[in-house]
Design a protein around this motif. Sequence first.
Motif, short mmCIF file in Angstrom:
data_model
loop_
_atom_site.label_atom_id
_atom_site.label_comp_id
_atom_site.label_asym_id
_atom_site.label_seq_id
_atom_site.Cartn_x
_atom_site.Cartn_y
_atom_site.Cartn_z
N GLU A 37 -9.48 13.03 8.57
CA GLU A 37 -9.99 14.03 9.57
C GLU A 37 -9.82 15.50 9.02
O GLU A 37 -10.67 16.60 9.34
N GLY A 38 -8.65 15.97 8.40
CA GLY A 38 -8.09 17.04 7.97
C GLY A 38 -9.18 17.57 7.00
O GLY A 38 -9.69 18.83 6.81
N ILE A 39 -9.68 16.77 5.92
CA ILE A 39 -10.49 17.16 4.88
C ILE A 39 -11.89 17.33 5.52
O ILE A 39 -12.51 18.31 5.08
N LYS A 40 -12.24 16.39 6.43
CA LYS A 40 -13.59 16.59 6.97
C LYS A 40 -13.57 17.93 7.68
O LYS A 40 -14.71 18.52 7.70
N GLU A 41 -12.65 18.34 8.45
CA GLU A 41 -12.67 19.75 9.01
C GLU A 41 -12.34 20.77 7.97
O GLU A 41 -13.38 21.80 8.35
N MET A 42 -11.79 20.75 7.05
CA MET A 42 -11.85 21.70 6.02
C MET A 42 -13.15 21.97 5.17
O MET A 42 -13.65 22.95 5.30
N LEU A 43 -13.93 20.75 5.17
CA LEU A 43 -15.14 20.98 4.37
C LEU A 43 -16.40 21.63 5.65
O LEU A 43 -17.04 22.54 5.23
N GLN A 44 -16.18 21.26 6.73
CA GLN A 44 -17.03 21.72 7.84
C GLN A 44 -16.85 23.28 7.93
O GLN A 44 -17.83 23.84 8.36
N GLU A 45 -15.60 23.53 7.80
CA GLU A 45 -15.14 25.07 8.03
C GLU A 45 -15.81 25.81 7.04
O GLU A 45 -16.45 26.96 7.30
N GLN A 46 -15.89 25.28 5.53
CA GLN A 46 -16.96 26.06 4.65
C GLN A 46 -18.16 26.17 5.06
O GLN A 46 -18.81 27.40 4.64
N LEU A 47 -18.75 25.01 5.56
CA LEU A 47 -20.19 25.14 5.99
C LEU A 47 -20.56 26.17 6.99
O LEU A 47 -21.48 26.83 6.94
N LYS A 48 -19.60 26.21 8.12
CA LYS A 48 -19.73 27.32 9.25
C LYS A 48 -19.50 28.61 8.83
O LYS A 48 -19.78 29.45 9.41
N LYS A 49 -18.89 28.76 7.67
CA LYS A 49 -18.73 30.23 7.28
C LYS A 49 -20.30 30.68 6.81
O LYS A 49 -20.21 31.81 6.39
N ASP A 50 -21.12 29.92 6.55
CA ASP A 50 -22.39 30.29 6.16
C ASP A 50 -23.03 31.13 7.23
O ASP A 50 -23.13 30.61 8.24
N PRO A 51 -23.38 32.28 7.00
CA PRO A 51 -24.11 33.24 8.18
C PRO A 51 -25.39 32.82 8.65
O PRO A 51 -25.63 33.07 9.64
N ASN A 52 -26.00 31.88 7.86
CA ASN A 52 -27.22 31.06 8.35
C ASN A 52 -27.24 29.91 9.41
O ASN A 52 -27.86 29.41 9.51
N TRP A 53 -25.88 29.38 9.38
CA TRP A 53 -25.52 28.09 9.81
C TRP A 53 -25.11 28.40 11.33
O TRP A 53 -23.96 29.25 11.53
N TYR A 54 -25.71 28.07 12.41
CA TYR A 54 -25.33 28.31 13.71
C TYR A 54 -25.71 27.17 14.71
O TYR A 54 -26.59 26.17 14.11
#
Length: 153
Positions: free
Chosen positions: A136-153
């Motif tokens: 779960e920690g690694i999943k959260e870490m990678l999803q946080e990288q995705l959420k940093k994309d300004p076009n991702w909402y």
Amino acid sequence: MNLLKTLTAALMFGGSAAALAADTDTEFHLNELLKTDPQYQETWQDLVEDQERLPEWIMNLDGVAPPMKALEEDGDKFLVGEICEAQNCFNQRLYVAFSWDKDSAYALYVQLPEALPQGKAPSKYATQQWLGEPDEGIKEMLQEQLKKDPNWY
């Protein structure tokens, strides 16, 4: 003198400078990583060999990639980066974490439909596929990288 420079850089960048070679200003990019170190290549091949129907660009990490980052998750260090299909960066992307010892790799493959409705949140239409068995920690870490994309909402 090199040691002093390395320690100063590590303090300035909150420890993330440790991901880079201690005596150079090397930046790692996912689209070049497999060519730089056979251990990364072996670890990546172990991850994708049993996956079905992955595109060629993912199998070879061939696409557009910004510099990778050193991140920590639950006390473990990872080299984390993203890559996207060169001709379709918005719709096809991959987020990857290599363990510091290069023995493990995990990835989040994100796909968006070609005809995304205008003005609609990409997150509502995305398909996500995990490669490897991240906790779960690694999943959260990678999803946080995705959420940093300004076009991702």
